[in-house]
Scaffold this motif. Structure first.
Motif, PDB file in Angstrom:
ATOM      1  N   SER A 108      14.108   8.480 -13.690  1.00  0.00           N
ATOM      2  CA  SER A 108      13.113   9.279 -12.961  1.00  0.00           C
ATOM      3  C   SER A 108      11.870   8.485 -12.558  1.00  0.00           C
ATOM      4  CB  SER A 108      12.710  10.500 -13.788  1.00  0.00           C
ATOM      5  OG  SER A 108      13.816  11.334 -13.968  1.00  0.00           O
ATOM      6  N   PRO A 109      11.275   7.685 -13.477  1.00  0.00           N
ATOM      7  CA  PRO A 109      10.071   6.951 -13.040  1.00  0.00           C
ATOM      8  C   PRO A 109      10.371   5.961 -11.928  1.00  0.00           C
ATOM      9  CG  PRO A 109      10.486   6.623 -15.408  1.00  0.00           C
ATOM     10  CD  PRO A 109      11.599   7.450 -14.882  1.00  0.00           C
ATOM     11  N   GLU A 110      11.620   5.467 -11.877  1.00  0.00           N
ATOM     12  CA  GLU A 110      11.998   4.520 -10.821  1.00  0.00           C
ATOM     13  C   GLU A 110      12.229   5.248  -9.498  1.00  0.00           C
ATOM     14  OE1 GLU A 110      12.197   1.214 -11.278  1.00  0.00           O
ATOM     15  OE2 GLU A 110      11.937   1.197 -13.444  1.00  0.00           O
ATOM     16  N   ILE A 111      12.426   6.567  -9.574  1.00  0.00           N
ATOM     17  CA  ILE A 111      12.655   7.343  -8.344  1.00  0.00           C
ATOM     18  C   ILE A 111      11.328   7.600  -7.638  1.00  0.00           C
ATOM     19  CG2 ILE A 111      13.328   9.652  -7.492  1.00  0.00           C
ATOM     20  CD1 ILE A 111      15.578   9.587  -9.590  1.00  0.00           C
ATOM     21  N   SER A 112      10.309   8.011  -8.398  1.00  0.00           N
ATOM     22  CA  SER A 112       9.034   8.332  -7.747  1.00  0.00           C
ATOM     23  C   SER A 112       7.852   8.153  -8.696  1.00  0.00           C
ATOM     24  CB  SER A 112       9.052   9.788  -7.261  1.00  0.00           C
ATOM     25  OG  SER A 112       7.753  10.202  -6.926  1.00  0.00           O
ATOM     26  N   LEU A 138       4.881   3.622 -17.367  1.00  0.00           N
ATOM     27  CA  LEU A 138       3.568   3.308 -17.938  1.00  0.00           C
ATOM     28  C   LEU A 138       2.604   2.819 -16.857  1.00  0.00           C
ATOM     29  CD1 LEU A 138       1.830   3.073 -20.456  1.00  0.00           C
ATOM     30  CD2 LEU A 138       2.783   0.806 -20.840  1.00  0.00           C
ATOM     31  N   ARG A 139       3.111   2.020 -15.933  1.00  0.00           N
ATOM     32  CA  ARG A 139       2.251   1.520 -14.844  1.00  0.00           C
ATOM     33  C   ARG A 139       1.686   2.698 -14.043  1.00  0.00           C
ATOM     34  NH1 ARG A 139       5.518  -0.715 -10.196  1.00  0.00           N
ATOM     35  NH2 ARG A 139       5.532   1.522  -9.865  1.00  0.00           N
ATOM     36  N   ASP A 140       2.552   3.674 -13.709  1.00  0.00           N
ATOM     37  CA  ASP A 140       2.090   4.835 -12.944  1.00  0.00           C
ATOM     38  C   ASP A 140       1.142   5.705 -13.772  1.00  0.00           C
ATOM     39  OD1 ASP A 140       3.519   3.995 -10.746  1.00  0.00           O
ATOM     40  OD2 ASP A 140       5.289   5.198 -11.230  1.00  0.00           O
ATOM     41  N   MET A 141       1.401   5.771 -15.074  1.00  0.00           N
ATOM     42  CA  MET A 141       0.502   6.552 -15.943  1.00  0.00           C
ATOM     43  C   MET A 141      -0.885   5.899 -15.982  1.00  0.00           C
ATOM     44  SD  MET A 141       2.950   7.467 -19.188  1.00  0.00           S
ATOM     45  CE  MET A 141       1.669   8.268 -20.132  1.00  0.00           C
ATOM     46  N   LEU A 142      -0.907   4.575 -16.171  1.00  0.00           N
ATOM     47  CA  LEU A 142      -2.200   3.884 -16.288  1.00  0.00           C
ATOM     48  C   LEU A 142      -2.999   4.014 -14.987  1.00  0.00           C
ATOM     49  CD1 LEU A 142      -1.210   0.657 -18.283  1.00  0.00           C
ATOM     50  CD2 LEU A 142      -2.370   2.705 -19.134  1.00  0.00           C
ATOM     51  N   LYS A 143      -2.281   3.946 -13.871  1.00  0.00           N
ATOM     52  CA  LYS A 143      -2.948   4.124 -12.577  1.00  0.00           C
ATOM     53  C   LYS A 143      -3.558   5.525 -12.510  1.00  0.00           C
ATOM     54  CE  LYS A 143      -0.856   1.903  -8.863  1.00  0.00           C
ATOM     55  NZ  LYS A 143       0.241   1.919  -7.889  1.00  0.00           N
ATOM     56  N   ALA A 144      -2.777   6.526 -12.918  1.00  0.00           N
ATOM     57  CA  ALA A 144      -3.263   7.910 -12.873  1.00  0.00           C
ATOM     58  C   ALA A 144      -4.453   8.112 -13.805  1.00  0.00           C
ATOM     59  CB  ALA A 144      -2.128   8.866 -13.245  1.00  0.00           C
ATOM     60  N   PHE A 145      -4.450   7.450 -14.967  1.00  0.00           N
ATOM     61  CA  PHE A 145      -5.557   7.624 -15.928  1.00  0.00           C
ATOM     62  C   PHE A 145      -6.886   7.151 -15.345  1.00  0.00           C
ATOM     63  CE2 PHE A 145      -2.375   7.189 -19.664  1.00  0.00           C
ATOM     64  CZ  PHE A 145      -2.201   8.562 -19.707  1.00  0.00           C
ATOM     65  N   GLN A 146      -6.847   6.293 -14.318  1.00  0.00           N
ATOM     66  CA  GLN A 146      -8.097   5.815 -13.728  1.00  0.00           C
ATOM     67  C   GLN A 146      -8.906   6.981 -13.142  1.00  0.00           C
ATOM     68  OE1 GLN A 146      -8.803   2.605 -14.448  1.00  0.00           O
ATOM     69  NE2 GLN A 146      -6.791   2.860 -15.408  1.00  0.00           N
ATOM     70  N   SER A 147      -8.220   8.097 -12.835  1.00  0.00           N
ATOM     71  CA  SER A 147      -8.937   9.257 -12.289  1.00  0.00           C
ATOM     72  C   SER A 147      -9.481  10.158 -13.399  1.00  0.00           C
ATOM     73  CB  SER A 147      -7.990  10.098 -11.426  1.00  0.00           C
ATOM     74  OG  SER A 147      -7.419   9.314 -10.441  1.00  0.00           O
ATOM     75  N   PHE A 148      -9.160   9.839 -14.645  1.00  0.00           N
ATOM     76  CA  PHE A 148      -9.609  10.685 -15.762  1.00  0.00           C
ATOM     77  C   PHE A 148     -10.422   9.820 -16.723  1.00  0.00           C
ATOM     78  CE2 PHE A 148      -5.537  12.386 -14.237  1.00  0.00           C
ATOM     79  CZ  PHE A 148      -5.935  13.651 -13.848  1.00  0.00           C
ATOM     80  N   VAL A 149     -11.648   9.520 -16.328  1.00  0.00           N
ATOM     81  CA  VAL A 149     -12.454   8.509 -17.037  1.00  0.00           C
ATOM     82  C   VAL A 149     -12.685   8.841 -18.519  1.00  0.00           C
ATOM     83  CG1 VAL A 149     -14.673   7.293 -17.044  1.00  0.00           C
ATOM     84  CG2 VAL A 149     -13.486   7.732 -14.897  1.00  0.00           C
ATOM     85  N   PRO A 150     -13.057  10.079 -18.870  1.00  0.00           N
ATOM     86  CA  PRO A 150     -13.290  10.344 -20.303  1.00  0.00           C
ATOM     87  C   PRO A 150     -12.038  10.095 -21.143  1.00  0.00           C
ATOM     88  CG  PRO A 150     -14.146  12.131 -18.954  1.00  0.00           C
ATOM     89  CD  PRO A 150     -13.341  11.255 -18.042  1.00  0.00           C
ATOM     90  N   PHE A 151     -10.858  10.412 -20.592  1.00  0.00           N
ATOM     91  CA  PHE A 151      -9.614  10.161 -21.333  1.00  0.00           C
ATOM     92  C   PHE A 151      -9.363   8.658 -21.412  1.00  0.00           C
ATOM     93  CE2 PHE A 151      -5.073   9.233 -21.425  1.00  0.00           C
ATOM     94  CZ  PHE A 151      -4.673   9.971 -22.531  1.00  0.00           C
ATOM     95  N   LYS A 152      -9.449   8.004 -20.262  1.00  0.00           N
ATOM     96  CA  LYS A 152      -9.160   6.570 -20.186  1.00  0.00           C
ATOM     97  C   LYS A 152     -10.012   5.786 -21.184  1.00  0.00           C
ATOM     98  CE  LYS A 152     -11.109   3.855 -17.113  1.00  0.00           C
ATOM     99  NZ  LYS A 152     -11.571   3.248 -15.869  1.00  0.00           N
ATOM    100  N   SER A 153     -11.276   6.196 -21.317  1.00  0.00           N
ATOM    101  CA  SER A 153     -12.172   5.419 -22.176  1.00  0.00           C
ATOM    102  C   SER A 153     -11.872   5.598 -23.672  1.00  0.00           C
ATOM    103  CB  SER A 153     -13.634   5.748 -21.873  1.00  0.00           C
ATOM    104  OG  SER A 153     -13.815   7.124 -22.040  1.00  0.00           O
ATOM    105  N   THR A 154     -10.994   6.547 -24.004  1.00  0.00           N
ATOM    106  CA  THR A 154     -10.640   6.691 -25.428  1.00  0.00           C
ATOM    107  C   THR A 154      -9.416   5.841 -25.810  1.00  0.00           C
ATOM    108  OG1 THR A 154      -9.138   8.546 -25.099  1.00  0.00           O
ATOM    109  CG2 THR A 154     -11.436   9.102 -25.483  1.00  0.00           C
ATOM    110  N   ILE A 155      -8.727   5.256 -24.807  1.00  0.00           N
ATOM    111  CA  ILE A 155      -7.498   4.499 -25.136  1.00  0.00           C
ATOM    112  C   ILE A 155      -7.891   3.174 -25.791  1.00  0.00           C
ATOM    113  CG2 ILE A 155      -5.356   3.484 -24.252  1.00  0.00           C
ATOM    114  CD1 ILE A 155      -5.559   5.352 -21.836  1.00  0.00           C
ATOM    115  N   ALA A 156      -7.531   3.037 -27.081  1.00  0.00           N
ATOM    116  CA  ALA A 156      -7.876   1.813 -27.815  1.00  0.00           C
ATOM    117  C   ALA A 156      -6.881   0.700 -27.498  1.00  0.00           C
ATOM    118  CB  ALA A 156      -7.868   2.092 -29.321  1.00  0.00           C
ATOM    119  N   ASP A 157      -5.619   1.050 -27.461  1.00  0.00           N
ATOM    120  CA  ASP A 157      -4.597   0.042 -27.151  1.00  0.00           C
ATOM    121  C   ASP A 157      -3.285   0.725 -26.779  1.00  0.00           C
ATOM    122  OD1 ASP A 157      -3.562   0.896 -29.576  1.00  0.00           O
ATOM    123  OD2 ASP A 157      -4.053  -0.932 -30.665  1.00  0.00           O
TER     124      ASP A 157
END
Ligand code: SAH
Length: 464
Positions: A93-97, A134-153
């Motif tokens: 599925s992630p390879e589809i879209s 994961l690449r698409d998720m990380l890209k999407a997280f850029q629009s959710f700054v408070p969430f993104k800033s909590t990711i430690a690793d």
């Protein structure tokens, strides 16, 4: 884990010891081990190694066969190749879209909000393939700054060195370093990322959001049949297949010109596995004679680990734990899988016994078994499984597809987005929207997650 499950796992491991020794000996002809010998030996095919093992010690379990075919360190299917995409053997599925990864990302954000925004989180992915999700998720997280800033690793669990390299180049510009317990790098978004080969090695100190997309179907299964004499394990043998022909003499079942092949055989006697495995759940015990079952104790172990990672992260603000796991895979929602071992090569089904190690082997995921292990032994709430089509719709794939289609400047582009959308959600004729299921593990007594009947928990703090 119940006593029975634990006993079964021990027995399973012990019963594989002779196999391991033989495989080690057989594989001494291969790859890295050749250096131990004075002159290099020709590389032995995995099929020949497995045939030698069976000829010497007798049939091996379907689980042992699957494990060797998929992750044998020299010749396992996943170890030396990138099997994805049109050129490869299958597509996921992630390879589809990109929409798939985006919606998984949105689910993580909504769940994080529902759990009152844990301050620090770790993203874990099991079996990330090319890391497209994961690449698409990380890209999407850029629009959710408070969430993104909590990711430690980020921690990835990956058995394949080839795919680990593909994941690294898909996610990072910095070099990959070998560490005491795995490999590490920094993603393009500046997040530390580490690779492990086993979930057990991933640290447990932080709230974890865990994704397992098409991971469980690659974990080994055991097959059993309920015979007149009790449960017996179905094993992989290497022999001339027994066959009666119209010209067979009474009692003659073989045609003598055939060569030995890998095939399934029901062991005529009980083994520790067949005593303990089918006894481990009331679902199996009540099945009538002639029934078959598939069970995956390795999957139960992973489900328990995921659940404990959630329920162990307790704080005064989150007394039942924190974090979540999302399992997306194919398999029945309620029934026990039977005869589902399959092999795929070049986008076609092939025999799982032709050229071991060259095709992707998988089996249906028993969602009910994972659910009961997670609830009983991991003390979490389990949601679903629901069908992928319904889950994606609840997360808003319709609206996202419309936006993406409108951004396309050509009719072909719009048509492509429409096709990708339909492929992910289509329910008819065994399509992905129906056969793939989504199941979530969350801390006990937290709100029902989005996609499983719950809504977004608004906390007035904003997400952008
Ligand atoms: N999630 C990806 C890939 C699914 S294929 C996607 O959907 O595109 C299965 C993935 O699990 C591959 O990355 C494979 O190398 C990995 N894998 C299979 N068995 C594994 C095991 N026992 N331990 C760790 N990783 C495994």
């Amino acid at each position: 884990m119940t006593l029975r499950t634990r006993a079964f796992n021990c027995l399973r491991r012990d019963s594989l010891l002779p196999l391991r020794c033989l495989l080690a000996r057989g594989l001494a002809n291969q790859g890295t081990q050749t250096s131990l010998r004075s002159s290099p030996q020709p590389r032995k095919e995995l099929g020949d190694v497995l045939a030698d093992v069976i000829k010497t010690t007798g049939p091996i379990s379907v689980a042992a066969y699957m494990r060797q075919c998929l992750t044998n360190p020299d010749s396992g299917y996943y170890i030396n190749k990138d099997p994805f995409g049109v050129e490869g053997d299958f597509i996921t599925s992630p390879e589809i879209s990109q929409m798939f990864g985006e919606l998984v990302a949105i689910w993580c954000v909504t769940e994080w909000m529902a759990q009152r925004r844990p301050q620090q989180i770790r993203l874990i992915e099991l079996g990330p393939g090319r890391a497209t999700l994961l690449r698409d998720m990380l890209k999407a997280f850029q629009s959710f700054v408070p969430f993104k800033s909590t990711i430690a690793d980020i921690c990835l669990v990956e058995a394949s060195p080839t795919l680990r390299t593909a994941q690294h180049s898909n996610l990072c510009d910095s070099a990959m370093k070998e560490t005491a317990d795995g490999f590490s790098s920094i993603t393009r978004y500046g997040l530390p990322i580490k690779w492990y080969t086993n979930l057990k090695e991933v640290p447990r100190d932080v709230t974890s959001f865990i994704i397992a997309h098409e991971f469980f179907d690659a974990l080994p299964i055991h097959q059993f049949e309920h015979t007149q004499h009790g449960w017996r394990e179905i094993m992989v043998d290497y022999s001339i297949p027994e066959r009666k022909t119209p010209l067979s003499l009474p009692g003659q079942t073989r045609s003598f010109d055939e060569k030995p092949k890998f095939n399934l055989t029901v062991l005529p006697y009980y083994t520790p596995s067949s005593k303990v495995g089918p006894e481990s759940s009331s679902r199996y015990k009540k099945l009538p004679v002639n029934s078959k079952i598939e069970i995956s104790p390795e999957s139960w172990d992973v489900a328990k680990d995921l659940a404990l990672r959630i329920s162990e992260q307790r704080t005064p603000e989150s007394p039942t734990g924190s974090g979540a796991a999302l399992v997306i895979d194919y398999g029945p929602a309620k029934t026990i899988p039977v005869d589902t071992l399959r092999a795929i090569k070049g986008h076609h089904f092939v025999s799982p016994f032709e050229e071991p190690g060259t095709a992707d082997l998988s089996a249906d995921v028993d969602f009910t078994a994972l659910k009961s292990v997670a609830e009983r032994e991991g003390h979490v709430a389990v949601h679903g499984p629901v069908e992928q089509g319904d889950w994606l719709h609840a997360l808003g794939i319709g609206a996202r597809a419309t936006v993406l289609a409108n951004q396309q400047t050509t009719p072909e582009g719009k048509d492509r987005v429409a096709k990708e959308y339909h492929r992910l959600v289509e329910r008819s004729g065994g399509a992905m929207g129906k056969i793939y299921k989504v199941m979530a593990l969350t801390p006990d007594k937290t709100p029902t997650p989005v996609g499983f009947g719950g809504g977004v928990v608004e906390d007035g703090q904003g997400i952008e």
